[in-house]
Every structure is written in structure tokens, then in C-alpha cells.
Design an enzyme around this catalytic site. Structure first.
Site, PDB file in Angstrom:
ATOM      1  N   PRO A 135       0.776  -1.248   0.000  1.00  0.00           N
ATOM      2  CA  PRO A 135       0.000   0.000   0.000  1.00  0.00           C
ATOM      3  C   PRO A 135       0.812   1.306   0.000  1.00  0.00           C
ATOM      4  O   PRO A 135       0.796   2.071   0.962  1.00  0.00           O
ATOM      5  CB  PRO A 135      -0.829  -0.131   1.273  1.00  0.00           C
ATOM      6  CG  PRO A 135       0.042  -0.917   2.189  1.00  0.00           C
ATOM      7  CD  PRO A 135       0.754  -1.905   1.303  1.00  0.00           C
ATOM      8  N   CYS A 136       1.446   1.593  -1.114  1.00  0.00           N
ATOM      9  CA  CYS A 136       2.189   2.847  -1.227  1.00  0.00           C
ATOM     10  C   CYS A 136       1.258   4.057  -1.252  1.00  0.00           C
ATOM     11  O   CYS A 136       1.691   5.179  -0.995  1.00  0.00           O
ATOM     12  CB  CYS A 136       3.102   2.835  -2.449  1.00  0.00           C
ATOM     13  SG  CYS A 136       2.285   2.418  -3.991  1.00  0.00           S
TER      14      CYS A 136
END
Length: 171
Positions: A135-136
Site C-alpha cells: 500500500p504505497c
């Protein structure tokens, strides 16, 4: 040789990549650095079990569930520094954010360094080859701003809103 497959999502088209057994890539169509880790022949193969599992994970995610990253066989391809940053990303809970500076402090500690620049972390985050799952999109600027996202700021906002976090202060 690498295997690729398209996948539809509420964000639009996605491209999945595999080495045959592990997921090595998931890119949003039009994303920067799209498929940059693929350094060989690509074959479209929609029927790989890892693609089916990933499609199910994505479907559940967009249905409001919170599937675990560990449910998928993932292989991170990148430098040891980038892999360390991506491991930190994997620990950001749904609906929460962390700053590039906070990641820099944690990465420096893990790598035995005195300090690390948030810009270096930003480079590693932007090259995350497994978007959404790693989850950047949960990373924000030190001042809380919604700085860069390789998939586009509009997609970052959609993902953060989908996770029901209170992100209005960032928009």
C-alpha cells in the site's frame, strides 16, 4: 520469462505479472514505472493460479474487506533498500497513513544507518511494483500533503477514500 494478465478494477485496468508461481507486479494502467522490473519475454497467461488468487484478493478489497498481504505469494524484485521500504509499507494498517519521513527513520534504523532522506524513500515508494496490495497509497508528505503517486493522485485519493480513512485534511 514473465507472465502477465489484465485485470479490471474500480480504478480501471490493472496489469498483473508473475514469474509463474509468485506475484511480482501489479500496475494501474498508465502508472509510472509500469512493468519496469520485467526484463525478459512476457507471455499473456490469464489462467495462472496466482492471477486467480490476486483477482480474488482485489475483488474482496474493493468489496470492503481487508484481505491480508500474506494471503498471496509475493516476490519483491528490487534492491535491498527498496525491499526494506516496501516491507515497511506492508505494515501500514488499512485506513491509516505514514509519512515519507517516518519511513526514512524506520528504514535507517533497520539498515543500521544514522539517517536516511525522505527523498530516497520517495524514490523507493514510487517504484513499488505491486500497487494496491503493497500500500504505497498510504504514504503522505511530512506536512500531510498527498504528494506523488505513480498511479496518479486521483487514484491515490480513491484508494484512501475507499479505505474509509479521514483524508479530507489532505485533499
Amino acid at each position: 520469462m514473465y507472465y502477465i494478465a489484465p485485470l479490471d478494477s474500480p480504478l480501471g485496468g490493472l496489469t498483473l505479472a508473475s514469474d509463474g508461481s509468485s506475484l511480482i507486479g501489479l500496475w494501474i494502467d498508465g502508472q509510472k514505472y509500469n512493468r519496469d522490473i520485467l526484463k525478459g519475454k512476457e507471455i499473456e497467461e490469464k489462467e495462472l493460479p496466482v492471477f486467480s488468487r490476486t483477482g480474488n484478493w482485489i475483488k474482496r478489497y474493493f468489496a470492503g474487506e481487508k484481505p491480508e498481504i500474506s494471503e498471496l505469494p509475493i516476490k519483491m524484485i528490487g534492491s535491498s533498500f527498496r525491499k526494506e521500504v516496501w516491507k515497511i509499507l506492508c505494515r501500514i494498517p488499512y485506513g491509516e497513513v505514514i509519512t515519507y519521513g517516518e519511513i526514512a527513520k524506520e528504514a535507517a534504523a533497520r539498515l543500521g544507518r544514522e539517517s536516511m532522506s525522505a527523498q530516497a524513500v520517495g524514490g523507493a515508494v514510487s517504484h513499488n511494483p505491486i500497487s494496491i496490495i503493497i500500500p504505497c497509497h498510504r504514504v503522505v508528505g511530512t506536512d500531510g500533503s498527498l504528494t506523488g503517486y505513480a498511479g496518479g493522485i486521483d487514484k491515490k485519493i480513491m484508494l484512501l477514500e475507499h479505505e474509509n480513512g479521514d483524508f479530507n485534511k489532505f485533499i
